[in-house]
Each structure stands twice: as C-alpha cells, then as structure tokens.
Scaffold this active site. Structure first.
Site, short mmCIF file in Angstrom:
data_model
loop_
_atom_site.label_atom_id
_atom_site.label_comp_id
_atom_site.label_asym_id
_atom_site.label_seq_id
_atom_site.Cartn_x
_atom_site.Cartn_y
_atom_site.Cartn_z
N CYS A 1 0.39 -6.03 -0.77
CA CYS A 1 0.10 -4.59 -0.85
C CYS A 1 -0.22 -4.13 0.48
O CYS A 1 -1.19 -4.77 1.11
CB CYS A 1 -0.66 -4.36 -1.92
SG CYS A 1 -1.48 -2.57 -1.87
N THR B 1 5.96 0.28 0.14
CA THR B 1 5.28 0.01 -0.80
C THR B 1 5.80 -1.23 -1.51
O THR B 1 6.87 -1.40 -1.68
CB THR B 1 5.24 1.10 -1.88
OG1 THR B 1 4.91 0.54 -3.16
CG2 THR B 1 6.43 1.79 -2.00
#
Length: 232
Positions: free
Chosen positions: A196, A83
C-alpha cells in the site's frame, strides 16, 4: 520520452509521492532540467472508498475505465494505476483500453525474485491482504506469500484508512507496524512487501525493521514506469 498516464487520487497522499518520484527519477537519468512527461487523472477518494466498503466493484471499475480512456485519448502511451488495492480491477481496466497498464504487483515481484527472496510478507489494505487478486499475482512469480493474522490485518488496514490516507503519521502506529513486520520475519519471511503506497509514509525501507528488507512498491512501480518511458 513516452507519456505516462497516471490514475491517482487513491489517496492523493500516495499520488503526490508517485508524481515526485517519477520526476526525480527522470531527472536523475537524463540530467539537466528534464522531468517526466505525464498526464494525471486524480479521482475523489471518498467516492472510491465508499465503493470499496460497499463492495461496489463494478461501479469502481467503471470509474477507473472512464479515467483510463480519458488518459488514452489525451495521448498517454501507457498507464500507471497509483494504488495497490485498486489493482483488483487492473485486468478490467486493461481490457477497456488499447494501451498497456503497467501492473504494480509484477514490478514488485520481479524485484523480490531478483533479490533472491522467495518467502515474503505482505502488508496492505484488508482487500490486498485477504483477497487473491494481489497475492496470486505475486505467487505467479514463484513467491510464497504470507499475510499477518486477523487482528494485525485489522490494525494495518485501520491505520491506512484512518491515519495515513489523511496525512496523519503517528509514532505509535509506526511501532505497531514494526511489530507486525517482526512477526512476519518470525514466520520465515525474508522480506516484507509494503503493498500500500501510504505505508511508505510510515515505514522507511532503509531502516530495515526486524532486519528484514522492505520492498517499497511505489518506488518499484515508478522505476518500472521510467524504464518504460525512456526505453529506446
């Protein structure tokens, strides 16, 4: 082959892509029936997202540290945090274990610098775009980092959490993201970092919207992890 410890589930959509890419890359490099040697700790993203939205970063750090220690105890040789946003806590995770955490922003910045680009746009969650933990890491490699304006940051963040993290991919959102990329190019960015992992479900780097190269952080992170895993 070194064992990779994955801290995932944020969201599971992007973690599934990490798993696919790591195994694909190992198979490509070693051939035959080879696949990656890895351990995966996948957390409940609803819990993490609540911590994010409430600013409970100490609680989030404790959760990630716990999972990192589980992976270390399970024999992981190094860690990959699947992440971008939670790299806000990367230094705290690294300090809590005795194995390396392979930082995503470093792998990304090295690829951007190698391409010759110096001014780069950044898309991601509001935390990634608006806080300094990620932009400063990129700037530490000599990059000039530009983020979208406030309205576009809000749009990008909403699509991530309300659509992409839920596996929803909408053509209208793709067009909006392409518009945001074009605006960054108009500001002089020679490339755009997809900061992202879920954005890679929406934008295909091979299509180069607005003519700008897109740096897919998930693939770059996985390539760096496989380099580490297979190094002599």
């Amino acid at each position: 082959m070194r064992r990779i410890g994955l801290i995932g589930g944020m969201s599971w959509e992007s973690t599934a892509e990490y798993y696919r890419l790591l195994n694909t890359l190992v198979a490509q490099r070693l051939g035959g029936l080879h696949s990656a040697d890895l351990l995966l700790a996948s957390v409940d993203f609803a819990v993490v997202e609540q911590m994010q939205s409430q600013g409970r970063w100490d609680d989030a750090a404790a959760l990630l540290v716990r999972e990192a220690r589980v992976l270390e105890a399970g024999g992981a040789d190094f860690l990959v945090l699947c992440t971008n946003t939670m790299h806000k806590l990367a230094d705290r995770v690294q300090a809590a274990v005795g194995i390396d955490l392979l930082h995503l922003a470093d792998a990304t910045a090295e690829a951007v610098v190698a391409s010759g680009v110096r001014r780069v746009g950044l898309l991601g969650t509001r935390f990634t775009m608006e806080q300094d933990f990620y932009t400063d890491r990129l700037r530490g490699h000599g990059l000039d980092v530009v983020v979208p304006g406030a309205d576009d940051r809000r749009l990008v963040d909403t699509v991530i959490y309300d659509e992409l993290c839920r596996g929803v991919v909408r053509e209208q959102s793709r067009r909006e993201y392409e518009r945001v990329v074009a605006a960054l190019v108009d500001e002089g960015c020679g490339a755009v970092v997809l900061g992202c992992a879920e954005i890679e479900l929406l934008l295909d780097p091979s299509e180069r919207p607005a003519g700008a190269p897109l740096f897919a952080t998930t693939r770059l992170h996985c390539e760096a992890a496989v380099d580490r895993a297979l190094a002599p």
